[in-house]
Design an enzyme around this catalytic site. Structure first.
Site, PDB file in Angstrom:
ATOM      1  N   GLU A  95       8.741 -39.262 -75.619  1.00 33.61           N
ATOM      2  CA  GLU A  95       9.926 -39.053 -75.767  1.00 33.61           C
ATOM      3  C   GLU A  95      10.617 -37.746 -76.197  1.00 33.61           C
ATOM      4  O   GLU A  95      11.318 -37.460 -77.128  1.00 33.61           O
ATOM      5  CB  GLU A  95      10.038 -39.977 -77.160  1.00 33.61           C
ATOM      6  CG  GLU A  95       9.797 -41.497 -76.911  1.00 33.61           C
ATOM      7  CD  GLU A  95       9.848 -42.366 -78.187  1.00 33.61           C
ATOM      8  OE1 GLU A  95      10.014 -41.533 -79.116  1.00 33.61           O
ATOM      9  OE2 GLU A  95       9.588 -43.445 -78.082  1.00 33.61           O
ATOM     10  N   GLU A 141       5.347 -50.124 -72.700  1.00 37.03           N
ATOM     11  CA  GLU A 141       5.745 -50.668 -74.072  1.00 37.03           C
ATOM     12  C   GLU A 141       6.721 -51.964 -73.809  1.00 37.03           C
ATOM     13  O   GLU A 141       7.467 -52.219 -74.729  1.00 37.03           O
ATOM     14  CB  GLU A 141       6.227 -49.659 -74.906  1.00 37.03           C
ATOM     15  CG  GLU A 141       5.458 -48.434 -75.052  1.00 37.03           C
ATOM     16  CD  GLU A 141       5.986 -47.556 -76.161  1.00 37.03           C
ATOM     17  OE1 GLU A 141       6.746 -47.891 -76.951  1.00 37.03           O
ATOM     18  OE2 GLU A 141       5.539 -46.258 -76.073  1.00 37.03           O
TER      19      GLU A 141
END
Ligand code: GLA
Length: 360
Positions: A132, A248
């Protein structure tokens, strides 16, 4: 249970089926893990905060517990997210009473990578090296002078620019087992603007000569999937020469509603209506989540030549991070039903549908 009732076995010719687990939930999920999964991700246990809360003092007990589970399953680990702007202790960014220099941060990342690899190389087949690191919103230079149009303005970035990302990939390439793959992992990865930033980040790494083997597409669904953008995104990332892992996956209650905003907050248009709707876990609502899983897997299967693993973020609906995230940060709490197995850890209808579809 019959061999046929196993997602991992049914998908052997497509990709691995993974789950993220916490070291606390292992015994509860042991049966499902052994039956259905052939890849395991530690939810938090390999992050800095848990492995090196104080500099140089490594703690591996919780990660070890997950590795032991993987060994029992006869599978390897997708190691997750050492270098991330969250769940990293403040010492990383400090040098006594001064901010740490980039060189000090790179040296810290290096010794951490070495320690993780020394301990886990035999058990890990893929690392999410950096998590991220791209920004969420387009840059408004008037509001955020000096910020990057591409990178998240994290403490890492403020201190090192993009250098910390390069350093992390270089260290992992140095210490990881040669057959372990190195991934960059991010969310909202199918939204065109964010995807452009991710592509810039990866191209930059490639230009700098860093080895990047794969793109981790998180696939947290807060809004209805746009299947065309999903396909386009897989093609774009694969076009960079990368393998793809879905890392995820989960489908929140709001994903069955047609909403533009992915993480609705009070005050955003549609919020009240969205809460009202999300609260109603009617059979139709749960069917819709089921249907989304079936459609997503249809897309994943059609890209099995580039996708090597599909991991859900959790195992069953009795324990999911979404119960305290997003819309659930504000009352009323909405029970989320985002995974393949329900609150009683029973397979949802989509599991049978996914098994059947794999045979076609
Ligand atoms: C992000 C991170 C994960 C995890 C989830 C929420 O997606 O990559 O490690 O923390 O948020 O649980």
């Amino acid at each position: 249970m019959s061999e046929l009732f196993s997602l991992a076995k049914a998908y052997e010719n497509y990709f691995k089926i993974g789950a993220a687990v916490s070291s606390f939930g292992l015994s509860e999920y042991r049966g499902l893990l052994l039956e259905h999964f052939n890849s395991l991700t530690p939810e938090n246990e390999m992050k800095y905060a848990l492995t090196e809360a104080a500099e140089g003092q490594f703690q591996f007990e919780q990660a070890d517990a997950i590795v032991a589970m993987a060994r029992e399953m006869g599978v390897k680990i997708r190691a997750h997210a050492p270098v991330w702007h969250n769940q990293t202790a403040p010492w990383m960014y400090r040098d006594g009473d001064r901010p740490a220099s980039p060189e000090l941060i790179y040296a810290r990342i290096d010794s951490h990578s070495k320690a993780l690899c020394q301990r886990y190389n035999g058990d890990v087949y893929a690392w999410d090296v950096v998590n991220e690191a791209t920004r969420d919103d387009p840059l408004d230079p008037a509001k955020a002078p000096g910020e990057s149009p591409v990178y998240r303005n994290s403490e890492y970035y403020q201190l090192c620019g993009a250098g910390f990302i390069e350093a992390a990939f270089r260290s992992m390439a140095r210490y990881a087992a040669p057959d372990a793959q190195l991934f960059y992992n991010d969310y909202n990865e199918c939204m065109p603007e964010k995807r452009d930033r991710i592509v810039s980040l990866i191209r930059h790494l490639q230009e700098k000569g860093c080895r990047v083997d794969g793109m981790g597409m998180q696939q947290h669904y807060f809004a209805a999937p746009d299947y065309d953008e999903l396909k386009r995104s897989i093609e774009i990332y694969a076009g960079l020469g990368l393998r793809i892992h879905v890392t995820e996956l989960d489908v929140s209650m709001t994903a069955r509603l047609s909403l533009g905003d992915r993480r609705l907050k009070p005050g955003t248009p549609g919020y009240e209506e969205c809460v009202r709707e999300a609260l109603r876990a009617t059979p139709e609502a749960l069917d819709k989540i089921n249907e989304i899983y079936v459609k997503l897997f249809e897309v994943y299967r059609s890209y099995a030549d580039v996708i090597d693993c599909v991991t859900t973020w959790g195992v069953a609906d009795d324990r999911t991070w979404l119960d305290s995230f997003g819309i659930n940060r504000n009352p009323p709490r909405i029970k989320q039903h985002p995974l393949l197995f329900d609150e009683s850890r029973q397979a949802k209808p989509c599991v049978q549908q996914l098994l059947d579809a794999a045979k076609e």
